[in-house]
Design a protein around this motif. Structure first.
Motif: not given
Lengths: 449, 179
Positions: B40, B106, B109-111
């Motif tokens: 991450v 997508e 959205k997370l990163y």
């Protein structure tokens, strides 16, 4: 061999421990991704919610705005209707009052005189009511305007006091007026509105007082003139005081029944005071009764203060001084008749025409001493006729004839327009004899001298 | 560059040269991160190129070949970790078409800070696509490997032609499915 391969404790970790740590790292990474995703979704939901809220606030605001506009439009329509209908009633009332005035000046038997007087007083009461409604409509439409003319405050108060002293005496009440000495001399403001406020306060005070009396005090405080009216009457119950100045809300229906009135007077008086830079406030008088204080701002009179209007006798004297030639332009036959009757017995030479064009023709052919000009007439209206007469005077070097406008809709801003268009004075319809005589006398007094 | 690319590269390398081999490669390099990567995290692309270079030296495999192999590894990894992107696709071209339009949406959205390459697709027929790859990084060969693995994932055979390539940062792939 196996022993030799075993790493030393301090720089090696076991395979099991390594795998555990690695799994823990991978789980932490997965968890973090999940949480990030949840956070993202929550953020999106919040953003959408915020935008929904924003939209619903906008929608609601638009609805309220629409409702407010509609309410204002409805209220304006109501005011317009009131103004229109009052105006429509005033025109025939003009005829009634004019005829009644004329009738009461003829030889009458006692019972006939009483009848004529009743017609006059009822008609005047009706006129007062119509004027109240028109005033209120004007106030609500924000068309109420305050005049700026020079007048003598002490003289104005004196006139009012004379009227109400008689009424108080008739009702067995005392009436005490105290006027500050500095009230004498010219000031600038709206004497008509000021008189209306004083009339309202004093009629109320007398109306609601059975025993004792009424006092009027005129003082100057901090740049404002204070007109304070106290009485020893029934007063206003504490729970009703908040509604005192609301239109159409006498404190109690029984008040209407017992004392009459429309419940408009105080609302109008307060708005007028506020338009004149002051206010109208109520306080309970100690020991019962009411205590109203009206305050207004009056300015210094313009230099070269105009001579005050002649008093009644003086005015009649001016009109009777010689057989003035008077041109009356008025299209309504009733109104022509009323004017003829009102001006009867003064020795005037009246000539009547029914439109502006005829008025211009007649005056240019054979100039008159004064012209009474209706504003709304067919063929040519009064304003245009006045303009043409002024042009003709300039062109031929004729003396300036005084022109009095007879205005059905006596709105201040219109009167100001009339005065700019060559009109010297105006008298509101229904025409009252005193007003007409006084205005005509004022305009003719220079020629009479 | 996303940490996942590093952790996956090292996993793949471990299969080929073993844990000790990977440790030796990392120890031989001067890396700001010290070679400790989390999926991450974000790390400089420079470190990836350093590792690829060192692995190439050690295995004797050309850098581009290694990248291409790694592309294939990554596709498998994606299909395992994010099967939802593959579930509704019946053909590999659909999957390639979805990289920019679905997958990267997508990812962002997370990163939100992710610096992603562009995969612009153009359908030339039901089984013929032209895909333009453009990136800040010279990973054209990696992209090539990804496309090949995508074909394999869907059990498809395709003729993949590189029409234009400049400095490894941009390329046009012509992909035609073969029956």
């Amino acid at each position: 061999m196996a022993d030799a391969a075993v790493p030393r404790r301090e720089d090696h970790v076991s395979r099991r421990r390594y795998e555990r740590e690695r799994r823990a790292r991978e789980e932490a990474e997965t968890l973090l991704e999940q949480k990030s995703r949840e956070l993202y979704d929550a953020n999106i939901a919040l953003t959408m919610q915020a935008s929904e809220l924003e939209k619903s606030v906008e929608r609601r605001t638009a609805e309220l705005q629409r409702a407010k506009t509609e309410a204002e439009r409805a209220n304006a329509a109501k005011s317009d209707f009131l103004a229109m209908i009052s105006h429509e009633i005033r025109t025939p009332l003009n005829g009634v009052l004019g005829m009644a005035t004329a009738l009461s000046e003829t030889e009458l038997a006692a019972d006939q005189r009483e009848m004529a007087d009743t017609i006059l007083s009822s008609g005047n009461a009706l006129l007062g009511l119509l004027n109240d409604i028109l005033d209120l409509a004007k106030i609500e439409a924000q068309q109420m305007e305050i005049d700026e003319v020079d007048f003598d405050l002490a003289a104005l108060v004196g006139d009012v006091v004379r009227v109400y002293s008689v009424q108080a005496r008739d009702r067995g009440l005392t009436f005490d007026a105290r006027v500050a000495p500095e009230a004498s001399g010219p000031v600038r403001g709206d004497p008509t509105r000021l008189r209306q406020v004083m009339f309202n306060l004093l009629s109320n005070a007398l109306k609601f007082t059975e025993r004792g009396g009424v006092t009027l005090e005129v003082t100057r405080q901090a740049g404002l003139w204070h007109l304070r009216v106290r009485d020893t009457g029934v007063g206003v119950p504490p729970d009703k005081q908040a509604r005192l100045f609301k239109a159409f809300s006498q404190t109690d229906v029984s008040v209407t029944r017992n004392y009459g009135g429309t419940g408009l007077g105080l609302a109008i008086a307060r708005r007028m005071c506020r338009l004149m830079g002051g206010d109208l406030v109520f306080a309970p008088a100690p020991g019962g009764g009411s205590d109203f204080t009206a305050s207004v701002r009056l300015h210094a009179a313009a230099p070269g203060h105009k001579r005050p209007r002649p008093q009644r006798d003086e005015a009649l004297g001016v009109l009777q001084a010689r057989p003035w030639r008077v041109l009356v332009a008025e299209d309504s036959e009733t109104n022509q008749k009323v004017l003829r009757l009102l001006l009867r017995g003064l020795g005037l030479r009246l000539e009547l025409v029914s439109n502006g064009e005829r008025a211009v023709e007649r005056h240019c052919h054979d100039p008159f001493d004064i012209i009474l000009m209706d504003v709304n007439m067919p063929v040519m209206d009064g304003m245009e006729a006045a303009g043409l007469i002024r042009q003709a005077e300039c062109a031929h070097g004729l003396p300036r004839v005084p022109i009095v406008a007879l205005t059905a809709n006596a709105m201040t801003h219109q009167v100001a327009d009339y005065l700019r268009q060559g009109i010297d004075a105006h008298v509101a319809k229904p025409v009252r004899k005193e007003d007409l005589v006084s205005v005509m006398a004022e305009l003719l007094s220079d020629q009479a001298a | 560059m996303k940490g996942m690319v590093f952790t996956e590269l090292l996993d793949m390398a471990e299969r080929v040269i073993g844990e000790d081999g990977v440790d030796e490669v990392l120890d031989s390099l001067d890396l700001d991160s010290g070679g400790a990567y989390s999926a991450v995290g974000n790390y400089p692309c420079r470190e990836l190129m350093q590792i690829v270079g060192a692995l190439s030296d050690r295995t004797g495999l050309a850098g581009d070949d290694l990248q291409r192999q790694f592309g294939g590894w990554m596709l498998q990894r994606f299909s395992r970790s994010y099967p939802q992107f593959f579930a509704d696709k019946t053909c590999p071209l659909q999957m390639l078409d979805a990289i920019d339009n679905e997958v990267h949406v997508e990812v962002r959205k997370l990163y939100p800070d992710a610096e992603l390459p562009r995969f612009v697709t153009e359908w030339l027929g039901p089984e013929h696509m032209r895909m333009t790859y453009r990136s800040e990084r010279p990973l054209m060969a990696f992209c090539h490997g990804l496309i090949e693995a995508c074909m394999a994932h869907f059990d498809a055979r395709a003729r993949i032609e590189v029409l234009a390539a400049e400095t490894g940062k941009a390329a046009v792939f012509d992909i035609r499915l073969e029956r």
